[in-house]
Design an enzyme around this catalytic site. Structure first.
Site, PDB file in Angstrom:
ATOM      1  N   HIS A  47     -19.191 -16.225  17.616  1.00  0.00           N
ATOM      2  CA  HIS A  47     -18.558 -16.351  18.933  1.00  0.00           C
ATOM      3  C   HIS A  47     -18.947 -17.674  19.598  1.00  0.00           C
ATOM      4  CE1 HIS A  47     -17.838 -11.766  19.700  1.00  0.00           C
ATOM      5  NE2 HIS A  47     -16.812 -12.348  19.114  1.00  0.00           N
ATOM      6  N   GLU A  48     -17.960 -18.379  20.132  1.00  0.00           N
ATOM      7  CA  GLU A  48     -18.170 -19.618  20.898  1.00  0.00           C
ATOM      8  C   GLU A  48     -18.946 -20.685  20.134  1.00  0.00           C
ATOM      9  OE1 GLU A  48     -16.350 -19.860  23.393  1.00  0.00           O
ATOM     10  OE2 GLU A  48     -15.847 -17.741  23.274  1.00  0.00           O
ATOM     11  N   GLY A  49     -18.688 -20.782  18.856  1.00  0.00           N
ATOM     12  CA  GLY A  49     -19.301 -21.839  18.051  1.00  0.00           C
ATOM     13  C   GLY A  49     -20.433 -21.319  17.203  1.00  0.00           C
TER      14      GLY A  49
END
Length: 600
Positions: free
Chosen positions: A441-443
């Protein structure tokens, strides 16, 4: 009965003893609040979590949303829980009174939301994204855009998403192909495909507001040509009423191993001529605007990972206390009663490892929240900039460290349960599956490590690195004055020296122009850096525990002794890993860099 969601005693320790959130009430923005109002918010969140979020968590996991080609269907308990959530005003909690907010400090609001994530992270995913979406519009939108979208987003009538990645681009946003061309009445026509868009379609709200990255025709190549657009599922008239359905369609749902109740979607924009969108801010600056939402989401992901690990730990602790099995190694009499498994040393090891990770991870995330509060409330501009600088270098750590190590805590929670941990009769297998999504998630961990070493550590001649290590050394000085923490102070001091030397060795490579070698082992650098930061967070907790334990009540003595034990575990079992990590980094080991495709 002791909660298996979160430890209220630990939350209050972090808020009032470690981060001193009561001092924020000296600022005009928070002057209406005190410890009683903060506790009331925590009480409300816990009750909401227990009564409305936790009861349907397992059901939502087993009966995930479906798409019939026209609409998304999900169990009714999700909407019922969210209705209760929005009625408490929790989503707008940190906003101004005139926006329906409570003007709560971020540290308190994130602590409250932790109960809800612990209870049901899938249902909590919808308002989490909506809140971050609203913050971007509030910060960068026009007055007209704010008037149309803010109030509905903050009250739950609308929900929001962030639509970034595409099938061919993945995390490489410079390669997105979604396009925007000027349309009528100041709108743009958006055409393209987005994938893995959480909460991208559902029937939980009147409208869905997508924040979409796209490139205006003729834009510069790469990230410098990305713009940001508000693209609603239904157009909104000037009076706030809903208009026609926009040209946004759901291509299908993606079914993941965890977070099953949060729809993961493939969205098509512009199948019938173009979805109408409103440009946010200036053209070609969309990624910088979206970074506000991305960074907020990264802190939220880290917190979610810590919380999922935390509730798994509490479930494992409860099970270990109640489950009789076996006897001590010296107990040879088969007729003697079995002992609870918490009496076995290896179970204590697993529980201590979990405790060190999840309590350290939660403290790390709430420290990030406290820095957000300091950006607003610090007395001088210099202090506000210092808080911002610390948060900037810590954001990749806050996102990644809990996602790695609190996931391992989730794994250990299963192991403590033995064979039962792998069944659906106990929640720990579901909590693990949910938590397994957070490392991406998110990188990914690797992307966060490139951000940390390639940007944050090197920027402004290492100003951010100097700032965080300066804070660490202040704590080392304090710990040296206390007998119970002297050992840890010396260990952390040596770790700081080791990391500084390693960073200088890597910087010389970067200055020499060999960027690939400089960043080849950045993931290992993030591991070492993260462990140092969490050791510092533990040392701060250990200092307080050592100072207060003698005059505490029996119950609090046990609590503080637990803090000192977890601190000891982290410093003796985890912090020494930095030495090996930094040895590999300083050697500039090229093993991974030089490995060839054909050799696999």
């Amino acid at each position: 009965m002791t909660s298996t969601l979160l430890s209220r005693r630990d939350l209050e320790f972090l808020l009032y003893e470690l981060f001193d959130v009561e001092s924020l009430n000296n600022h005009e923005r928070y002057s209406d609040h005190n410890k009683e109002t903060f506790n009331a918010v925590l009480d409300t969140a816990e009750k909401l979590a227990v009564d409305h979020f936790e009861p349907h968590a397992a059901k939502l996991d087993e009966e995930e949303p479906t798409f019939d080609g026209e609409k998304v269907h999900m169990i009714p308990e999700v909407k019922e829980a969210l209705t209760q959530y929005y009625e408490t005003g929790m989503l707008a909690a940190t906003h101004e009174y005139d926006l329906g907010g409570m003007q709560l400090p971020m540290t308190v609001a994130m602590s409250a939301s932790s109960y809800l994530s612990a209870a049901n992270v899938s249902t909590m995913g919808y308002p989490f994204l909506s809140g971050a979406n609203a913050n971007v519009i509030k910060a960068f939108g026009t007055e007209e855009q704010k008037n149309l979208f803010l109030e509905p987003l903050l009250t739950g009538r609308y929900m929001g998403t962030m639509a970034l990645t595409e099938p061919q681009a993945g995390s490489s946003l410079s390669d997105i192909k979604t396009s925007a061309v000027p349309g009528n009445e100041g709108t743009y026509l958006i055409t393209g495909n987005k994938i893995f868009i959480s909460a991208g379609d559902h029937e939980l709200s009147e409208n869905i507001v997508h924040l979409v990255l796209a490139k205006i025709k003729g834009a510069p190549p790469g990230v410098k040509g990305i713009s940001l657009f508000i693209v609603p599922k239904y157009m909104v008239n000037d009076d706030g009423s809903l208009g026609e359905r926009n040209d946004v369609s759901l291509a299908g749902l993606i079914h993941k191993m965890g977070y099953r109740g949060t729809t993961s979607t493939m969205l098509n924009f512009g199948e019938n001529g173009g979805a109408k969108g409103y440009l946010v801010g200036e053209p070609h600056k969309g990624l910088s605007y979206m970074f506000m939402m991305m960074n907020e989401a990264r802190i939220g992901v880290g917190l979610g990972a810590a919380i999922l690990g935390y509730t798994g730990y509490l479930h494992a602790l409860k099970y270990a206390r109640e489950r009789p099995q076996g006897r001590h190694p010296q107990g040879k009499d088969a007729n003697s009663p079995q002992v609870s498994i918490i009496e076995h040393t290896d179970v204590k090891r697993m529980l201590l490892a979990q405790k060190a990770s999840v309590e350290g991870g939660l403290a790390l995330c709430l420290y990030g929240a406290r820095l957000l509060d300091d950006e607003i409330t610090a007395e001088s501009e210099e202090e506000r900039k210092a808080a911002s600088l610390l948060l900037e270098i810590l954001t990749p750590v806050i996102k990644s460290w809990p996602s790695q190590h609190c996931l391992e805590a989730s794994s250990l929670a299963i192991q403590v349960h033995g064979g039962y941990g792998y069944t659906r009769e106990y929640p720990v297998e579901r909590l693990y599956r949910d938590n397994r999504l957070n490392p991406i998630h998110e990188g990914t961990h690797g992307i966060q490590s490139l951000d940390l070493l390639g940007r944050k550590v090197m920027m402004n001649d290492g100003a951010a690195l100097k700032a965080i290590l300066g804070e660490v050394m202040k704590t080392v000085g304090e710990a040296n004055q206390i007998e119970a923490t002297k050992e840890f102070a010396e260990s952390l001091k040596m770790a700081v020296i080791t990391l500084q030397e390693t960073t200088l060795n890597l910087a010389r490579v970067a200055i020499g122009g060999n960027v690939n070698l400089f960043l080849a082992n950045s993931a290992l650098y993030l591991e070492a850096f993260g462990h140092l930061v969490v050791a510092w967070i533990w040392l701060k907790q250990g200092i307080i525990a050592a100072q207060k334990i003698a005059n505490a009540t029996k119950e609090d003595q046990n609590f503080y002794q637990g803090k000192l034990a977890a601190c000891t575990y982290f410093f003796r079992w985890e912090l020494p890993k930095i030495e090996h990590q930094c040895k590999v980094l300083s050697s500039l080991d090229p093993t991974c860099l030089e490995m060839q495709d054909a050799h696999f």
